[in-house]
Write a protein that holds these residues in place. Structure first.
Motif, short mmCIF file in Angstrom:
data_model
loop_
_atom_site.label_atom_id
_atom_site.label_comp_id
_atom_site.label_asym_id
_atom_site.label_seq_id
_atom_site.Cartn_x
_atom_site.Cartn_y
_atom_site.Cartn_z
N MET A 1 -42.94 -14.20 3.66
CA MET A 1 -41.96 -13.20 4.06
C MET A 1 -40.59 -13.60 3.51
SD MET A 1 -41.00 -11.90 7.92
CE MET A 1 -42.38 -10.83 8.14
N SER A 2 -39.86 -12.63 2.99
CA SER A 2 -38.54 -12.91 2.42
C SER A 2 -37.53 -13.24 3.52
CB SER A 2 -38.05 -11.71 1.61
OG SER A 2 -37.70 -10.65 2.46
N ILE A 3 -36.47 -13.91 3.12
CA ILE A 3 -35.41 -14.24 4.07
C ILE A 3 -34.84 -12.96 4.67
CG2 ILE A 3 -33.06 -15.16 4.26
CD1 ILE A 3 -33.84 -17.27 2.20
N SER A 38 -41.71 -5.58 5.58
CA SER A 38 -42.94 -6.13 4.99
C SER A 38 -42.65 -6.88 3.68
CB SER A 38 -43.95 -5.02 4.74
OG SER A 38 -43.48 -4.14 3.74
N SER A 39 -41.39 -7.05 3.35
CA SER A 39 -40.94 -7.76 2.14
C SER A 39 -41.32 -7.06 0.85
CB SER A 39 -41.49 -9.19 2.10
OG SER A 39 -41.01 -9.93 3.17
N GLU A 58 -23.68 -10.21 10.42
CA GLU A 58 -22.98 -10.19 9.14
C GLU A 58 -23.95 -9.80 8.02
OE1 GLU A 58 -19.70 -10.71 8.47
OE2 GLU A 58 -19.44 -10.76 10.64
N PRO A 59 -23.53 -8.95 7.08
CA PRO A 59 -24.41 -8.58 5.96
C PRO A 59 -24.88 -9.81 5.17
CG PRO A 59 -22.45 -7.19 5.97
CD PRO A 59 -22.25 -8.26 7.01
N GLU A 60 -23.99 -10.79 4.98
CA GLU A 60 -24.35 -11.99 4.24
C GLU A 60 -25.46 -12.76 4.94
OE1 GLU A 60 -21.20 -11.15 5.04
OE2 GLU A 60 -20.45 -10.60 3.05
N TRP A 61 -25.41 -12.78 6.27
CA TRP A 61 -26.46 -13.46 7.03
C TRP A 61 -27.80 -12.75 6.83
CZ3 TRP A 61 -29.71 -11.88 11.00
CH2 TRP A 61 -30.48 -12.90 11.57
N LEU A 62 -27.80 -11.42 6.89
CA LEU A 62 -29.04 -10.67 6.69
C LEU A 62 -29.67 -11.00 5.35
CD1 LEU A 62 -28.69 -6.96 7.91
CD2 LEU A 62 -30.36 -8.65 8.64
N GLU A 90 -33.99 -11.96 -4.42
CA GLU A 90 -35.12 -11.51 -3.60
C GLU A 90 -36.06 -10.58 -4.35
OE1 GLU A 90 -36.19 -12.28 -0.50
OE2 GLU A 90 -34.65 -13.82 -0.36
N GLN A 91 -35.55 -9.88 -5.34
CA GLN A 91 -36.36 -8.92 -6.09
C GLN A 91 -37.14 -9.58 -7.22
OE1 GLN A 91 -33.45 -6.01 -7.25
NE2 GLN A 91 -33.44 -5.04 -5.25
N LEU A 92 -36.87 -10.86 -7.50
CA LEU A 92 -37.54 -11.55 -8.59
C LEU A 92 -38.75 -12.34 -8.08
CD1 LEU A 92 -34.42 -13.00 -10.44
CD2 LEU A 92 -35.84 -11.08 -11.17
#
Length: 128
Positions: A1-3, A38-39, A58-62, A90-92
């Motif tokens: 699962m992504s961050i 679902s990443s 915070e957006p940065e935290w997300l 995250e997209q790579l």
């Protein structure tokens, strides 16, 4: 699962909000939220900001660019990562990660080279 997916899920749990409620609150489609959880995808920056506001984070935290104070290493703080860079990361896939890191290392090495006078031919002045 992504961050991003992990943190989105955690923020939703802390806010005690379902994906349907989050969709209604933000105006973002339920299918988009489902795909993020679902990443399958990572939200674009404007959607991350909207989600962060709705979830009071915070957006940065997300995006995984910052860590909570309790989880931060005591030795040194990690510099903040530009949200756009985190989204791209995250997209790579693993191959993309390697290529991006290789390119980044080249850019850093290039930036560390002291800039001196450029060597080359001097132009002669034309006299009239």
């Amino acid at each position: 699962m992504s961050i991003f997916a992990e943190r989105l899920k955690k923020a939703m749990q802390q806010a005690q909000i379902t994906s349907a409620q989050l969709a209604k609150t933000t105006g973002i489609g339920r299918s988009s939220i489902s795909q993020w959880l679902s990443s399958k995808y990572v939200a674009k920056h404007d959607k991350v900001v909207t989600l962060a506001q709705a979830l009071d984070v915070e957006p940065e935290w997300l995006l995984g660019a910052t860590v909570p104070a309790a989880a931060a290493p005591a030795v040194a703080a990690t510099p903040a990562i530009a949200p756009e860079l985190a989204i791209l990361w995250e997209q790579l896939d693993a191959t993309g990660h390697k290529k991006l890191l290789k390119k980044a290392r080249k850019l850093v090495a290039k930036a560390e080279v002291p800039t001196g006078k450029k060597k080359g031919k001097k132009k002669k002045k034309h006299q009239a």
